[in-house]
Each structure stands twice: as structure tokens, then as C-alpha cells.
Design an enzyme around this catalytic site. Structure first.
Site, PDB file in Angstrom:
ATOM      1  N   HIS A  60      -7.670 -68.192  71.275  1.00 13.76           N
ATOM      2  CA  HIS A  60      -7.789 -67.541  72.510  1.00 13.76           C
ATOM      3  C   HIS A  60      -7.240 -66.306  72.801  1.00 13.76           C
ATOM      4  O   HIS A  60      -5.900 -66.101  72.729  1.00 13.76           O
ATOM      5  CB  HIS A  60      -7.920 -68.521  73.750  1.00 13.76           C
ATOM      6  CG  HIS A  60      -6.384 -69.206  74.344  1.00 13.76           C
ATOM      7  ND1 HIS A  60      -5.773 -68.385  75.127  1.00 13.76           N
ATOM      8  CD2 HIS A  60      -5.767 -70.178  73.840  1.00 13.76           C
ATOM      9  CE1 HIS A  60      -4.690 -69.300  75.500  1.00 13.76           C
ATOM     10  NE2 HIS A  60      -4.803 -70.324  74.443  1.00 13.76           N
ATOM     11  N   GLU A 197      -9.894 -69.230  77.843  1.00 15.89           N
ATOM     12  CA  GLU A 197      -9.561 -70.684  77.459  1.00 15.89           C
ATOM     13  C   GLU A 197      -8.689 -71.369  78.852  1.00 15.89           C
ATOM     14  O   GLU A 197      -8.765 -72.317  79.239  1.00 15.89           O
ATOM     15  CB  GLU A 197      -8.650 -70.641  76.398  1.00 15.89           C
ATOM     16  CG  GLU A 197      -8.209 -71.919  75.613  1.00 15.89           C
ATOM     17  CD  GLU A 197      -7.012 -72.832  76.240  1.00 15.89           C
ATOM     18  OE1 GLU A 197      -6.717 -73.682  75.829  1.00 15.89           O
ATOM     19  OE2 GLU A 197      -6.317 -72.031  76.919  1.00 15.89           O
ATOM     20  N   HIS A 306       3.774 -71.321  79.141  1.00 18.27           N
ATOM     21  CA  HIS A 306       3.220 -70.761  80.324  1.00 18.27           C
ATOM     22  C   HIS A 306       4.306 -70.325  81.399  1.00 18.27           C
ATOM     23  O   HIS A 306       4.248 -70.112  82.535  1.00 18.27           O
ATOM     24  CB  HIS A 306       2.261 -71.811  81.136  1.00 18.27           C
ATOM     25  CG  HIS A 306       1.046 -71.935  80.603  1.00 18.27           C
ATOM     26  ND1 HIS A 306       0.221 -72.766  81.450  1.00 18.27           N
ATOM     27  CD2 HIS A 306       0.571 -71.613  79.269  1.00 18.27           C
ATOM     28  CE1 HIS A 306      -1.071 -72.874  80.454  1.00 18.27           C
ATOM     29  NE2 HIS A 306      -0.870 -72.150  79.266  1.00 18.27           N
TER      30      HIS A 306
HETATM   31 CO    CO Z   1      -2.355 -71.968  77.668  1.00 16.12          CO
HETATM   32 ZN    ZN Z   2      -3.345 -71.964  74.439  1.00 14.79          ZN
END
Ligand code: CO
Ligand code: ZN
Length: 330
Positions: A60, A197, A306
């Protein structure tokens, strides 16, 4: 390889605003594939012809980010989340907005105790140095998206940067395409650089429906479990790419898992078997497309996913390229 990753990290691309990443990947691959096109939903599809079964490999392009929801009377921005932000790490982040505007994230601190007690996204704000609402509105609008400001660092073997999720997967796909030997290609392979994504594996859903492959593999990051006193996950940086058994969204197809393990063993490529309880990848959407697709995933174990400082190992990235290349070739 590291230059490629650095370029990908520096490209702006939160979910739905992947154009810069797409242009970069297009320029890397134009001369290397049989066809490259964009589909209706915005995914970039690079076709490498082969005579065998249809294989879809997805990575992604989008990253997590923030989106401006409101501008207050003093020019502070309120934000919403693009994808799953780890809000305990949000304060103190530098944000880069799509038009080059930068800001700093802070929060409502009524007691002056320097503690983020309430992690609701509504409690955070971004200071873009605007001295009035009118000035702020010249710089950003409701709906302007931002990312953690790109900041790439490499030690001898490891990378620290935001957006390794999933530019590192894009890098694996690009490098694999560059390394493939035309005459040895087994699968009729579609490399799909997907959009959106992080907001619900959307690009994978539409592209796997259109292409409807026999086999699907996603390339993504996965949680590492090798930091001090951390939640036990049996994955370490530097011990090889991971072959997914299960994640928060899917149990990978045994056939794909076994084939990947076979290749790794034959080529002496280190690998780790992955079972994680949270999160999923593009393979989750592929697996249940139409009558079903045999689906699995090769991942790079990564720390602090993240956040603004994800950490991964270059050796794992190189071994992932090696594993995928040997999987596609005869
Ligand atoms: Co992610
Ligand atoms: Zn990912």
C-alpha cells in the site's frame, strides 16, 4: 535499496492523497514492466507477464495521517485521524500538510501537568504558527491532510522513519521487479500499489476484484516483539522477513504459507512465522474476493508502527526481496 526507501519516505501520501508516491513508483518502474496503469480507484498496477497462474502482489502506498476538521478563532487546527493513530505519541509530533505547511501537535492541558490523560482526538490541536483564523484559513482548509513530517535516518543496518508502513513494502515490490529475470518468471504477476489501506484495505478490495488472481500476497509491516518488557510477539528485527500465519483479520491460506516456506528453505533465506493479534493487511481483502483467493503475506517486523519513528532492519528488507523474487521465478 536505502536510497529507494528514503525517496519513498519523503513522498507525501496519506490515504486518498497518494499521487506523489504513485508518480515516484511510476518513474521507477516504467521501463521495467510490461504494462503500468492506474485503475479507476487510484491503485497503480504494474504487470509482469508470465505464463503460469495469476499472482497479485500488493503493497500500500498510503500512510496514516491527520485531517483538518476545524480552525478555531486563534488559528489553531483541530484534527481527525486518517487510519489508526497512536494518540499517546501524538503530542510533540511535527506535521507536514499537503501544501508544505508545517505544524506542531499539542493538547488541552487544563491542569498544566504535562500529561495526556484524555486521548480523544478532539483534545489535540495543531499549531501552524498562524496568528489568526483568517491567516490559518489562507494556509489550510477543512479537509487538508497531513502526515508525520518525513525524517529518514539509517544506522548501518536499521532505519528509523515515519511511514515505513508501508513504503517499505513498496520498496520490496519495486526492488523485486528490478531483480526479476524475465526468462525465469513463473507467475503472471500483477504488482498492485494500493490506495487507502489504512482506512479499510479499500484499494486491495477493488483491485483484487478486478484482477481476480489465483494467489495473492501482501507486503507490509508487522509488529516486532523485541523491545524491553513488551507485549510478547515472537518476531525480532534482523531475523528475516515474516511469513504470515495469522493476524487480526485473517488466517493465511496454508498453500501460500507452505510455498513461501519451501522457497525460503530451498534458497536458505531466513524467515520468521508470524502470528499477531492486532492489525491486518491488504491480503485480508484479497482472500475473500469473489469465490476466494489463496492469500498470504510477507512482512517486515517493525517497531512502533503508526508512530513518527518506526524502526526496521534493512537485512529483513533485502531478504524479503530475495524471498519474493524466488517465489515468482521458476
Ligand atoms: Co498501517
Ligand atoms: Zn501497512
Amino acid at each position: 535499496m536505502e536510497q529507494l526507501i528514503e525517496k519513498l519516505i519523503n513522498a507525501f501520501g496519506p490515504s486518498s492523497k497518494e499521487e506523489a508516491v504513485k508518480e515516484l513508483i511510476k518513474s521507477e518502474l516504467e521501463q521495467k514492466v510490461d504494462e503500468i496503469r492506474e485503475d479507476k480507484f487510484g491503485n497503480l498496477v504494474a504487470h509482469v507477464e508470465g505464463s503460469g497462474e495469476k499472482l497479485l502482489v500488493a503493497a500500500h502506498m498510503d500512510s496514516i495521517g491527520v485531517i483538518v476538521t476545524d480552525i478555531d478563532k486563534n488559528g489553531f487546527l483541530r484534527i481527525g485521524e486518517i487510519g489508526g493513530l497512536r494518540k499517546s505519541f501524538l503530542v510533540g509530533q511535527r506535521i507536514l500538510f499537503e501544501n508544505g505547511i508545517e505544524g506542531f501537535v499539542y493538547y488541552e492541558d487544563k491542569e498544566s501537568n504535562w500529561e495526556v490523560k484524555d486521548q480523544k482526538i478532539e483534545k489535540f490541536f495543531v499549531d501552524i504558527g498562524a496568528y489568526s483564523k483568517a491567516k490559518a484559513k489562507e494556509l489550510v482548509q477543512i479537509g487538508t491532510e497531513g502526515i508525520y513530517k518525513p525524517n529518514f535516518y539509517k544506522s548501518d543496518r536499521r532505519i528509523i522513519a515515519p511511514s515505513l508502513d508501508d513504503r517499505i513494502g513498496c520498496a520490496v515490490a519495486i526492488q523485486t521487479i528490478k531483480n526479476l529475470k524475465k526468462k525465469k518468471i513463473k507467475y503472471n504477476t500483477y504488482f498492485v500499489f494500493t490506495v487507502q489501506e489504512e482506512v479499510g484495505v479499500k484499494g486491495s478490495r477493488t483491485s483484487s476484484y478486478e484482477i481476480y488472481p489465483d494467489i495473492g500476497i501482501s507486503l507490509d509491516v508487522t509488529d516486532a516483539g523485541d523491545t524491553p518488557e513488551t507485549y510478547p510477539v515472537s518476531l525480532n528485527l534482523g531475523e528475516g522477513p515474516t511469513i504470515k500465519v495469522m493476524d487480526g483479520g485473517m488466517i493465511s491460506s496454508k498453500y501460500v504459507r507452505d510455498e513461501l516456506i519451501k522457497v525460503a528453505k530451498k534458497e536458505n533465506i531466513p524467515y520468521q512465522l508470524e502470528v499477531i493479534s492486532k492489525g491486518t493487511t491488504d491480503a485480508y481483502a484479497m482472500q475473500t474476493t469473489k469465490a476466494g483467493v489463496l492469500s498470504g503475506s510477507i512482512s517486515i517486523s517493525t517497531r512502533y508502527i503508526h508512530t513518527g519513528g518506526e524502526v526496521a532492519d534493512l537485512g529483513d528488507v533485502e531478504n524479503a526481496v530475495n524471498l519474493l523474487k524466488n517465489f515468482i521465478e521458476k
